[in-house]
Design a protein around this motif. Sequence first.
Motif, PDB file in Angstrom:
ATOM      1  N   ASP A 137       0.831  -1.202   0.000  1.00  0.00           N
ATOM      2  CA  ASP A 137       0.000   0.000   0.000  1.00  0.00           C
ATOM      3  C   ASP A 137       0.868   1.255   0.000  1.00  0.00           C
ATOM      4  N   ASN A 138       2.025   1.181   0.623  1.00  0.00           N
ATOM      5  CA  ASN A 138       2.969   2.301   0.645  1.00  0.00           C
ATOM      6  C   ASN A 138       3.868   2.321  -0.592  1.00  0.00           C
ATOM      7  N   PHE A 139       4.331   1.132  -0.977  1.00  0.00           N
ATOM      8  CA  PHE A 139       5.329   1.019  -2.036  1.00  0.00           C
ATOM      9  C   PHE A 139       4.740   1.348  -3.413  1.00  0.00           C
ATOM     10  N   GLN A 140       3.474   0.970  -3.636  1.00  0.00           N
ATOM     11  CA  GLN A 140       2.845   1.175  -4.945  1.00  0.00           C
ATOM     12  C   GLN A 140       2.800   2.654  -5.343  1.00  0.00           C
ATOM     13  N   PRO A 141       2.253   3.544  -4.510  1.00  0.00           N
ATOM     14  CA  PRO A 141       2.254   4.952  -4.922  1.00  0.00           C
ATOM     15  C   PRO A 141       3.659   5.570  -4.971  1.00  0.00           C
ATOM     16  N   LEU A 142       4.558   5.079  -4.136  1.00  0.00           N
ATOM     17  CA  LEU A 142       5.938   5.554  -4.176  1.00  0.00           C
ATOM     18  C   LEU A 142       6.556   5.254  -5.544  1.00  0.00           C
ATOM     19  N   LEU A 143       6.332   4.017  -6.034  1.00  0.00           N
ATOM     20  CA  LEU A 143       6.863   3.644  -7.346  1.00  0.00           C
ATOM     21  C   LEU A 143       6.291   4.531  -8.449  1.00  0.00           C
ATOM     22  N   LEU A 144       4.972   4.784  -8.391  1.00  0.00           N
ATOM     23  CA  LEU A 144       4.349   5.632  -9.406  1.00  0.00           C
ATOM     24  C   LEU A 144       4.865   7.066  -9.314  1.00  0.00           C
ATOM     25  N   ASN A 145       5.004   7.575  -8.096  1.00  0.00           N
ATOM     26  CA  ASN A 145       5.531   8.937  -7.926  1.00  0.00           C
ATOM     27  C   ASN A 145       6.942   9.041  -8.494  1.00  0.00           C
ATOM     28  N   ASP A 146       7.764   8.047  -8.213  1.00  0.00           N
ATOM     29  CA  ASP A 146       9.136   8.046  -8.726  1.00  0.00           C
ATOM     30  C   ASP A 146       9.132   7.964 -10.253  1.00  0.00           C
ATOM     31  N   TYR A 147       8.323   7.065 -10.802  1.00  0.00           N
ATOM     32  CA  TYR A 147       8.252   6.874 -12.260  1.00  0.00           C
ATOM     33  C   TYR A 147       7.782   8.149 -12.948  1.00  0.00           C
ATOM     34  N   ASN A 148       6.880   8.869 -12.282  1.00  0.00           N
ATOM     35  CA  ASN A 148       6.331  10.112 -12.843  1.00  0.00           C
ATOM     36  C   ASN A 148       7.168  11.342 -12.475  1.00  0.00           C
ATOM     37  N   ASP A 149       8.415  11.116 -12.130  1.00  0.00           N
ATOM     38  CA  ASP A 149       9.368  12.177 -11.795  1.00  0.00           C
ATOM     39  C   ASP A 149       8.851  13.097 -10.693  1.00  0.00           C
ATOM     40  N   GLY A 150       8.181  12.478  -9.708  1.00  0.00           N
ATOM     41  CA  GLY A 150       7.782  13.206  -8.509  1.00  0.00           C
ATOM     42  C   GLY A 150       6.676  14.226  -8.695  1.00  0.00           C
ATOM     43  N   GLY A 151       5.911  14.101  -9.761  1.00  0.00           N
ATOM     44  CA  GLY A 151       4.876  15.095 -10.061  1.00  0.00           C
ATOM     45  C   GLY A 151       3.901  15.338  -8.928  1.00  0.00           C
ATOM     46  N   ASP A 152       3.422  14.260  -8.300  1.00  0.00           N
ATOM     47  CA  ASP A 152       2.463  14.419  -7.194  1.00  0.00           C
ATOM     48  C   ASP A 152       3.133  15.014  -5.960  1.00  0.00           C
ATOM     49  N   TRP A 153       4.352  14.612  -5.688  1.00  0.00           N
ATOM     50  CA  TRP A 153       5.080  15.172  -4.545  1.00  0.00           C
ATOM     51  C   TRP A 153       5.298  16.675  -4.741  1.00  0.00           C
ATOM     52  N   ARG A 154       5.704  17.053  -5.939  1.00  0.00           N
ATOM     53  CA  ARG A 154       5.946  18.473  -6.223  1.00  0.00           C
ATOM     54  C   ARG A 154       4.648  19.267  -6.134  1.00  0.00           C
TER      55      ARG A 154
END
Length: 197
Positions: A137-154
Amino acid sequence: MATKRLEDQIRFILEIDKEKNVLRQTHISGFTRQENDAEHAWHMATMVYLLKEYANEEFDVAKAMMMALIHDVVEIDAGDAYAYDAQALATQKEKEERAAERIFGLLPDDQRDELRALFEEFEEGKTPEAKFAKAMDNFQPLLLNDYNDGGDWREHSVCKTQVENRQKRTKLGSETLWQHTQTLIEKNVQKGNIKDE
């Protein structure tokens, strides 16, 4: 002619289809749109199977996959609370409890009790199955965020401590994936995708 049991099961099946309408903050790969809860659950369940070799301890794979598949059905009523929104998270547990009562209550008693117990076990996060499902549950969105160059984090100005605190549960399910998580967090801090306080 359908029995009441079959009618109840079909009613639940149709009700959980609504999970496809619950949008998450995380975007699918390619950052073209937000993922929905059903896609998140399917992705998690697949990851439980594919990454099982990295679990800290032996666990029932089918049980953990089922936890992954049902863990967010309560968001049909409760909505999705963004992982880094403290205010929304403060009331989420209460909303999800009410939702679990209603949604699992659509099922015949034996299946209601079985799925509700799986949901509660996941929430408590103490069994090997729950620990690994929570890691996914934690790792899945982390992988997507990383793959998407941190778009959601930014977009949400997420800080390193927020991501680390969220990801700590990964360690309970898998030391190996926790180490990989730390690498991804550091990489995204260096790239400016995650704010370093």
